[in-house]
Write an enzyme that holds these catalytic residues in place. Sequence first.
Site, PDB file in Angstrom:
ATOM      1  N   LYS A   1       0.911  -1.268  -0.091  1.00  0.00           N
ATOM      2  CA  LYS A   1      -0.103   0.011  -0.082  1.00  0.00           C
ATOM      3  C   LYS A   1       0.931   1.096   0.116  1.00  0.00           C
ATOM      4  CE  LYS A   1      -4.383  -1.433   1.810  1.00  0.00           C
ATOM      5  NZ  LYS A   1      -5.086  -0.867   0.507  1.00  0.00           N
TER       6      LYS A   1
ATOM      7  N   ALA B   1       3.806   1.772  -1.118  1.00  0.00           N
ATOM      8  CA  ALA B   1       4.473   2.134  -2.541  1.00  0.00           C
ATOM      9  C   ALA B   1       3.749   2.377  -3.528  1.00  0.00           C
ATOM     10  CB  ALA B   1       5.231   0.578  -2.755  1.00  0.00           C
TER      11      ALA B   1
ATOM     12  N   ASP C   1      -5.406   2.933  -3.423  1.00  0.00           N
ATOM     13  CA  ASP C   1      -4.178   3.737  -3.155  1.00  0.00           C
ATOM     14  C   ASP C   1      -3.932   4.561  -4.094  1.00  0.00           C
ATOM     15  OD1 ASP C   1      -3.526   1.662  -1.373  1.00  0.00           O
ATOM     16  OD2 ASP C   1      -2.543   0.272  -2.610  1.00  0.00           O
TER      17      ASP C   1
END
EC number: 2.7.1.15
Length: 298
Positions: A43, A45, A241
């Site tokens: 998450k 990254a 994300d």
Amino acid sequence: MSTQPNVCIVGSINMDLTVTTDKMPMQGETVLGQDFFTNPGGKGANQAVAAARMGANVKFIGAVGDDPFGKTLLTNFTNENIRTEGIEIVRDASTGTATIILSENDNRIIVASGANQSVTPDHVRKHRNLIITSDLVLLQLEVPLETIVATMEIAKANNVPVILNPAPYQPLPEEILKAAAYLTPNEIELASMKASPLFTSIKDKLIVTRGDKGVSFAEHGIEREISGHSVQVIDTTGAGDTFNGALAAELAGGTELADAVTAANAAAAISVSKTGAQAGMPVKEDIQGFLHERNMSE
């Protein structure tokens, strides 16, 4: 935007290992799969890549193992113009992995946190300058909770606002809920958060992602909703994300909340049209074009 927005992310770095199969194996059974592929994930990254593609100067605090996956993931960060001086290479741990079995009607995932568990409060304090020199900090819950607390303490002491994406969900202590400037749950995470005795006091901090139904949030105490976009959905992995990274980049650059949410909502819609969490993440120009086509302004 006169100066580049500065975003610091403290979070997880994983390699996603995905295999597709027509039949899930039973206990003790071996089955044949079709495709196997690896993709950068985690998450933290994912959100870092989304923010960087929106034009933010992204600084990352995290950890990888001293192994080939770690080297590949660090190279990926460099290629995405994400600063890596806050990423430690841990000698006695493996890089985090998510092993994903994809079947037509059944998906199963095993996450091995590996070096992500080495992202300790001491690790964050060592790299505190990356937090202090940022316009905004973005956090998720794939590193130890005490690390989240330590990060928020540094940010609060230096008047740096924090967005907390409460995923994967776990009950949050009062100090975290009070310190966050914004909380970005999805609908499932929101349902869990409603059990908190503090829920009423944090309602104005909530920016709730509702998939294809859009986003709801409060502004000046007034509930607002931004509709979802009708797009051809290929893969929803990483949509949340993408939203969080884009939102962080926009708010760090001084964009007003409603406009930042509008841009992040569009970024998430664009991202689901391609396979892979990071592959579909748009750049700022993509979002401006997307909103212009729909007669919406960022």
